[in-house]
Design a protein around this motif. Structure first.
Motif, PDB file in Angstrom:
ATOM      1  N   HIS A 562      93.431  36.351  60.116  1.00 19.41           N
ATOM      2  CA  HIS A 562      93.716  34.985  59.668  1.00 19.41           C
ATOM      3  C   HIS A 562      94.432  34.186  60.750  1.00 19.41           C
ATOM      4  N   MET A 563      95.363  34.821  61.432  1.00 21.78           N
ATOM      5  CA  MET A 563      96.086  34.103  62.480  1.00 21.78           C
ATOM      6  C   MET A 563      95.178  33.768  63.664  1.00 21.78           C
ATOM      7  N   SER A 564      94.180  34.588  63.919  1.00 22.64           N
ATOM      8  CA  SER A 564      93.279  34.327  65.042  1.00 22.64           C
ATOM      9  C   SER A 564      92.329  33.170  64.786  1.00 22.64           C
ATOM     10  N   LEU A 565      92.353  32.614  63.595  1.00 27.52           N
ATOM     11  CA  LEU A 565      91.488  31.462  63.317  1.00 27.52           C
ATOM     12  C   LEU A 565      91.944  30.221  64.068  1.00 27.52           C
ATOM     13  N   ASP A 566      93.216  30.135  64.419  1.00 30.86           N
ATOM     14  CA  ASP A 566      93.749  28.971  65.129  1.00 30.86           C
ATOM     15  C   ASP A 566      93.572  29.181  66.633  1.00 30.86           C
ATOM     16  N   ASP A 567      92.990  28.188  67.299  1.00 34.78           N
ATOM     17  CA  ASP A 567      92.706  28.314  68.734  1.00 34.78           C
ATOM     18  C   ASP A 567      93.970  28.492  69.560  1.00 34.78           C
ATOM     19  N   LYS A 568      95.046  27.796  69.178  1.00 37.24           N
ATOM     20  CA  LYS A 568      96.282  27.916  69.949  1.00 37.24           C
ATOM     21  C   LYS A 568      96.880  29.319  69.832  1.00 37.24           C
ATOM     22  N   VAL A 569      96.674  29.936  68.694  1.00 39.88           N
ATOM     23  CA  VAL A 569      97.235  31.279  68.487  1.00 39.88           C
ATOM     24  C   VAL A 569      96.426  32.321  69.247  1.00 39.88           C
ATOM     25  N   LYS A 570      95.146  32.079  69.457  1.00 36.15           N
ATOM     26  CA  LYS A 570      94.323  33.044  70.202  1.00 36.15           C
ATOM     27  C   LYS A 570      94.929  33.334  71.572  1.00 36.15           C
ATOM     28  N   ALA A 571      95.430  32.280  72.232  1.00 37.85           N
ATOM     29  CA  ALA A 571      96.021  32.478  73.554  1.00 37.85           C
ATOM     30  C   ALA A 571      97.307  33.297  73.483  1.00 37.85           C
ATOM     31  N   MET A 572      98.010  33.260  72.340  1.00 38.76           N
ATOM     32  CA  MET A 572      99.267  34.003  72.212  1.00 38.76           C
ATOM     33  C   MET A 572      99.018  35.502  72.097  1.00 38.76           C
ATOM     34  N   PHE A 573      97.810  35.904  71.738  1.00 34.95           N
ATOM     35  CA  PHE A 573      97.504  37.333  71.643  1.00 34.95           C
ATOM     36  C   PHE A 573      97.519  38.002  73.016  1.00 34.95           C
ATOM     37  N   THR A 574      97.342  37.219  74.067  1.00 32.13           N
ATOM     38  CA  THR A 574      97.366  37.809  75.415  1.00 32.13           C
ATOM     39  C   THR A 574      98.749  38.336  75.776  1.00 32.13           C
ATOM     40  N   GLN A 575      99.787  37.850  75.090  1.00 35.48           N
ATOM     41  CA  GLN A 575     101.149  38.299  75.367  1.00 35.48           C
ATOM     42  C   GLN A 575     101.495  39.593  74.627  1.00 35.48           C
ATOM     43  N   THR A 576     100.572  40.092  73.849  1.00 36.70           N
ATOM     44  CA  THR A 576     100.758  41.352  73.131  1.00 36.70           C
ATOM     45  C   THR A 576      99.690  42.346  73.580  1.00 36.70           C
ATOM     46  N   GLU A 577      99.760  43.535  73.040  1.00 35.56           N
ATOM     47  CA  GLU A 577      98.764  44.566  73.347  1.00 35.56           C
ATOM     48  C   GLU A 577      97.680  44.631  72.287  1.00 35.56           C
ATOM     49  N   CYS A 578      97.562  43.594  71.497  1.00 34.44           N
ATOM     50  CA  CYS A 578      96.603  43.619  70.391  1.00 34.44           C
ATOM     51  C   CYS A 578      95.172  43.702  70.899  1.00 34.44           C
ATOM     52  N   VAL A 579      94.831  42.953  71.955  1.00 36.12           N
ATOM     53  CA  VAL A 579      93.443  42.913  72.438  1.00 36.12           C
ATOM     54  C   VAL A 579      93.022  44.289  72.939  1.00 36.12           C
ATOM     55  N   GLN A 580      93.845  44.923  73.752  1.00 39.03           N
ATOM     56  CA  GLN A 580      93.507  46.257  74.258  1.00 39.03           C
ATOM     57  C   GLN A 580      93.407  47.264  73.117  1.00 39.03           C
ATOM     58  N   MET A 581      94.366  47.220  72.202  1.00 39.80           N
ATOM     59  CA  MET A 581      94.381  48.193  71.107  1.00 39.80           C
ATOM     60  C   MET A 581      93.161  48.020  70.212  1.00 39.80           C
ATOM     61  N   ALA A 582      92.810  46.787  69.891  1.00 43.39           N
ATOM     62  CA  ALA A 582      91.673  46.554  69.007  1.00 43.39           C
ATOM     63  C   ALA A 582      90.362  46.956  69.669  1.00 43.39           C
ATOM     64  N   THR A 583      90.195  46.630  70.960  1.00 42.86           N
ATOM     65  CA  THR A 583      88.954  46.991  71.662  1.00 42.86           C
ATOM     66  C   THR A 583      88.819  48.497  71.796  1.00 42.86           C
ATOM     67  N   ASP A 584      89.905  49.168  72.143  1.00 43.25           N
ATOM     68  CA  ASP A 584      89.845  50.636  72.256  1.00 43.25           C
ATOM     69  C   ASP A 584      89.571  51.284  70.902  1.00 43.25           C
ATOM     70  N   ALA A 585      90.100  50.685  69.826  1.00 42.17           N
ATOM     71  CA  ALA A 585      89.840  51.251  68.500  1.00 42.17           C
ATOM     72  C   ALA A 585      88.359  51.167  68.150  1.00 42.17           C
ATOM     73  N   ILE A 586      87.695  50.116  68.600  1.00 42.00           N
ATOM     74  CA  ILE A 586      86.248  49.992  68.350  1.00 42.00           C
ATOM     75  C   ILE A 586      85.472  51.019  69.172  1.00 42.00           C
ATOM     76  N   ILE A 587      85.842  51.170  70.423  1.00 42.14           N
ATOM     77  CA  ILE A 587      85.104  52.082  71.308  1.00 42.14           C
ATOM     78  C   ILE A 587      85.287  53.535  70.884  1.00 42.14           C
ATOM     79  N   LEU A 588      86.496  53.888  70.474  1.00 41.03           N
ATOM     80  CA  LEU A 588      86.801  55.284  70.137  1.00 41.03           C
ATOM     81  C   LEU A 588      86.479  55.641  68.698  1.00 41.03           C
TER      82      LEU A 588
END
Length: 959
Positions: A562-588
């Motif tokens: 839900h939070m990723s629906l806002d464009d401004k918030v999408k850029a804030m995810f780069t300051q966390t490890e959410c992108v790496q964790m979510a992508t690795d969870a899909i691959i593994l």
């Protein structure tokens, strides 16, 4: 013969008897006879029974200075079993008890012990069970765990607060029986301590589901319980907790909900909750005032002293509200202190002393010590011994030893008050929890829930989030989660700033509380305004931490989505490890299908360029592609499609173009094919040989099959057209489309999909790409009907369609003079359509007016001119018949030449400047102008440059 089933009415009455002094305690024994008669019909008694009973009236306030006459009048007034004619007997017995040697020297505290002993000697069955259950409420508050229904399968599915049953210690007593319910009900008419004992025994029966139906039929019991709760709930937390708990046991089953509504227990619970919350808040505020250092406020010394005294008095009143008023002995029988003022106002007395705050705190401490000490013996009641324990000598000693300005003493006092407040809050939270739980069960009914909302249940729940009790917080969070699905409740929570209160609950070690809180946040996250508040409050890093938690992973990912629906918030995810964790969870992931919430979160985040770069790092793009092709996962391919939108990443997709093109004619999953086409359509690379791809994988026949109207899904058709537009940038591909009659298929599809703006826009974009190449331009103009359709779409409502059409028509006008005239005429008509309509309507009015004015009586013409006359006559013949005849053949106003039959013929010739302007613009374009945004000037601007009059002759603009 009448049976028990015929019984319909029961009548009870009592007869007073003798009064005796208690053998060991300061108490009266009242003997009376109880008669009960059961009627089948009125005036038709079935069963009659008489029973001799006794009632004990303990005189706790009896001491050496008590007035026997006054106390006797008070006893007679309060006890209905004693007739007024027995007043003298009562007074004599009291006088006897007062002067009896064996008890004359005992103090009030010893009296309480002897009272319990005497109660055990008389009516052993009832009194022994009463003693065993008198501490039920105290046990519930002292153990500190939650209240849960022992009814097994109740609660209506609301959940929340399913802690351990802390009252189970009292259930082991076998003496409580439904057969003695009348004796327990009688205790509700006694003094406060007896009411607490009676309610505790009834509670034990109510906690057994088998007894609920019997209790439901006992109207006298339920009426007494509701009456006592309504009248005495302010006097004792234990009494309120017991009675509300009894009705809570009923609320766990939906069939008993009308019973609770009948006695208005829900409304009483809300009143109790509101009062207790306000009382606790006031106590906390007053304690905070005491914690402030001297001189910290900008008030004067006198104002500070008045405020301190006033807060002391308020705090004392609040703390003493727990003390039952009716248990206080009459003041004329209390030993008088020498320092006591005549008015009996202890607040003013304390305010007059130099250390008033210290004395008030000592008084509060003594009261709460008595509260804690008496919890196990009298259900939390405060007897007169607690007041008598504060002797004048103790107070004087405290006044001498304590100094208000001593920091150490002040710290000890504050610590003592904090401890007292915690003890009080612990008992109060038990009451709040059982009351909230009852309301939660009743909220199954939508109408009752709406009534609760109007009585500000949301405000009470949000205020309760500041408490520390885990079970209470879990119940409150569950209740708020249920209410948050209603828009009005959600708005009220937003106004109460609930977002600022929830982060504290995330830090709890209680996993169930964290889970319920996350579900509440998930419901609130549907609102955009609340999502922004959550981001500002720092929810994002906290929620990312829960991704690796197996229990909280699912709900945390949903909130992050839900939070990723806002464009401004999408850029804030780069300051966390959410992108790496979510992508690795899909691959593994070892399952065939990926978690839908997780892949949806990644799809949203991939729209941000920086997030997309993180996703493809460390060979993740290769792993994602392999998994997508292996399982033909459409959602995973959609993620890759979003990644391909970023120009900086498109070169990394070149290695997979062949695989994407090959899968188009092999795969049967249309949703997967749509995403593959989307990736190919995004790769607009100059180094890519699109014609070679189309020929090697034989995609032209497949494309023509897709373009057949109504043959495939619109999404598949649309992405196919987008891919054609990308390929048409290559001149060889454009020639291939013309030779393979793909353009013809597009025109047929345009006819069938005129209402779909997106398909129309993409089709004319393909036309634009083909028209840009000189080798295919002539084919498009002369061999197809595309120019005519572009002219029709020139005035479409969609702005993007109009822009692309104007660009295409500019190219056509430069290449073909005949089409240039038609395009110019259509633009003129569209631009001057309002003016032309106005001129035509005005001309019709002028014609009618002229013919009416020139009508003559000798003229044989009809009143209305015939159409043949209007067609053949020349109304504007100014240059003679010859000129009119020569102009008639080219007159666009004639029926054969014009669509505007009533429009007049212009008297002005076409200026040569118009042709010169057109030739100049055409020559400038042919000399190599490559401006894609070039558009012909409007006829209005051309008229202004050429100096034309308003009645420009349109026939010269026609082909």
């Amino acid at each position: 013969m009448q049976t028990n089933d015929d019984a319909k009415f029961i009548k009870k009455r009592w007869k007073g008897g003798s009064i005796e002094p208690h053998p060991t305690d300061k108490a009266l024994i009242v003997n009376y006879q109880l008669e009960a008669t059961v009627f089948g019909e009125p005036n038709n008694p079935m069963i009659e029974e008489k029973k001799h009973c006794q009632k004990i009236i303990r005189l706790r306030s009896l001491n050496a200075k008590t007035d026997p006459a006054a106390l006797a009048r008070e006893v007679v007034d309060k006890c209905d079993l004693i007739h007024k004619s027995q007043l003298n007997d009562v007074e004599q017995i009291i006088f006897y008890l007062k002067n009896r040697k064996d008890n004359a020297s005992n103090d009030i505290a010893d009296n309480n012990t002897h009272s319990r002993r005497s109660a055990a000697l008389h009516n052993s069955h009832t009194r022994s069970s009463a003693r065993s259950h008198s501490s039920v409420a105290a046990m519930s508050s002292s153990t500190g765990s939650g209240i849960s229904s022992a009814n097994g399968g109740g609660g209506g599915g609301n959940g929340g607060g399913s802690g351990s049953n802390n009252l189970s210690a009292a259930t082991s007593t076998p003496d409580v029986s439904i057969n003695h319910i009348d004796e327990y009900v009688e205790l509700l008419y006694e003094e406060l301590g007896e009411r607490i004992r009676g309610s505790a025994m009834i509670l034990q029966m109510a906690r057994n589901p088998d007894n609920l139906e019997e209790l439901e039929k006992n109207e006298a019991c339920l009426s007494a319980l509701s009456r006592v709760l309504r009248e005495d709930w302010r006097k004792s937390l234990d009494l309120s907790t017991n009675i509300i708990y009894i009705f809570f046991c009923f609320s766990t089953y939906t069939k008993f909900h009308p019973l609770i509504v009948q006695y208005k227990i829900g409304s009483l619970c809300m009143d109790v909750i509101d009062y207790e919350l306000r009382r606790y808040e006031t106590m906390r505020n007053e304690l905070d005032v005491r914690k402030q250092p001297n001189g910290s406020t900008p008030q004067s010394a006198k104002a500070s002293k008045e405020k301190l005294n006033r807060s002391t008095d308020d705090f004392l009143d609040i703390m003493n509200e727990e003390k039952p008023k009716e248990m206080e002995p009459p003041r004329r029988r209390i030993p008088e202190l020498k320092q006591r003022p005549k008015s009996g106002n202890w607040s003013s007395f304390h305010g007059s002393m130099s250390s008033s705050l210290i004395k008030s705190q000592i008084l509060n401490s003594s009261y709460h010590d008595a509260l804690c000490a008496g919890a196990s013996g009298a259900g939390g009641d405060i007897s007169a011994s607690a007041v008598a324990a504060m002797t004048p000598e103790f107070k004087a000693q405290s006044n001498e030893s304590l100094d208000r300005n001593d920091p150490k003493v002040k710290k000890e006092e504050i610590d003592r008050l904090n401890k007292q407040l915690k003890i009080f809050a612990k008992k109060q939270e038990q009451l709040l929890r059982v009351a909230f739980y009852l309301l939660l069960n009743m909220a199954e009914n939508v109408k009752l829930e709406e009534k609760m909302r109007r009585k500000h249940i949301v405000k009470m729940l949000v205020k309760a989030l500041d408490r520390q009790n885990i079970d209470l917080l879990m119940l409150v969070s569950t209740f708020l989660k249920k209410l948050s699905i209603v828009g009005d409740n959600k708005d009220e929570m937003c106004a109460l700033n609930i977002v600022a209160k929830l982060p504290r609950l995330f830090q709890s070690s209680h996993t169930d509380l964290v889970q319920v809180t996350l579900k509440l946040v998930f419901n609130l996250s549907f609102d955009g305004g609340l999502r922004r508040k959550m981001i500002a409050a720092g929810y994002l890093p906290i929620l990312v931490m829960f991704i690796n938690d197996e229990k909280h992973h699912g709900i945390a990912v949903k909130i992050l989505y839900h939070m990723s629906l806002d464009d401004k918030v999408k850029a804030m995810f780069t300051q966390t490890e959410c992108v790496q964790m979510a992508t690795d969870a899909i691959i593994l992931n070892l399952n065939v299908k990926v978690d839908l919430d997780l892949i949806a979160l990644c799809i949203n985040l991939s729209l941000n360029r920086r997030n997309a770069q993180i996703m493809v790092e460390n060979q993740r793009l290769h792993s994602l592609m392999d998994r997508a092709f292996k399982y033909q996962d459409a959602l995973l391919m959609k993620l890759l499609r979003n990644l391909s939108q970023h120009e900086s990443l498109q070169l990394q997709f070149i290695d997979y173009v062949g695989d994407l093109a090959r899968i188009l004619s092999i795969c049967d999953d249309e949703s997967f094919i749509v995403e593959c086409l989307g990736i190919l359509g995004n790769l607009a690379l100059t180094d890519l040989d699109y014609s070679q791809i189309l020929q090697n994988f034989q995609l032209i026949p497949w494309i023509r099959e897709i373009l057949v109207p109504c043959a495939r899904l619109d999404d598949l058709v649309l992405d196919t057209i987008v891919y054609l537009g990308t390929c048409a940038c290559d001149e060889l591909c454009a020639l291939l489309f013309c030779r393979a009659k793909v353009v013809i298929s597009l025109i047929e599809l345009l006819k069938a999909k005129q209402e779909d703006d997106e398909i129309v826009l993409q089709i004319i974009f393909v036309f634009q790409q083909i028209l840009r190449h000189e080798s295919t331009r002539e084919y498009m103009i002369k061999e197809t009907e595309s120019p005519a359709y572009l002219i029709d779409l020139m005035h479409d409502k969609n702005e993007e369609i109009r822009k692309v059409c104007d660009y295409c028509l500019d190219i056509i006008a430069i290449s073909d003079t005949e089409w240039a005239k038609r395009i110019k005429l259509e633009k003129f008509r569209n631009h001057n359509s309002q003016w032309l309509c106005m001129v035509e309507s005005q001309q019709d009015q002028d014609n009618e007016h002229d013919y009416v004015d020139n009508e003559d009586d000798e003229n044989d013409l009809d009143t209305y001119l015939r159409s043949e006359y209007l067609d053949n006559c020349d109304l504007y013949n100014q240059e003679g018949d010859n000129d009119s005849q020569s102009n008639n053949s080219n007159n666009p106003a004639s029926p054969a030449m014009s669509t505007y039959n009533s429009r007049p013929v212009s008297t002005y010739r076409r200026s040569q400047d118009l042709d010169e302007l057109y030739n100049m613009t055409s020559s400038s374009k042919s000399q190599g102008s490559s401006d894609n945004n070039f558009i012909f000037k409007s006829n209005k601007s051309l008229d202004a440059e050429a100096g034309l009059h308003e009645e420009q002759q349109p026939q010269l603009l026609m082909a």
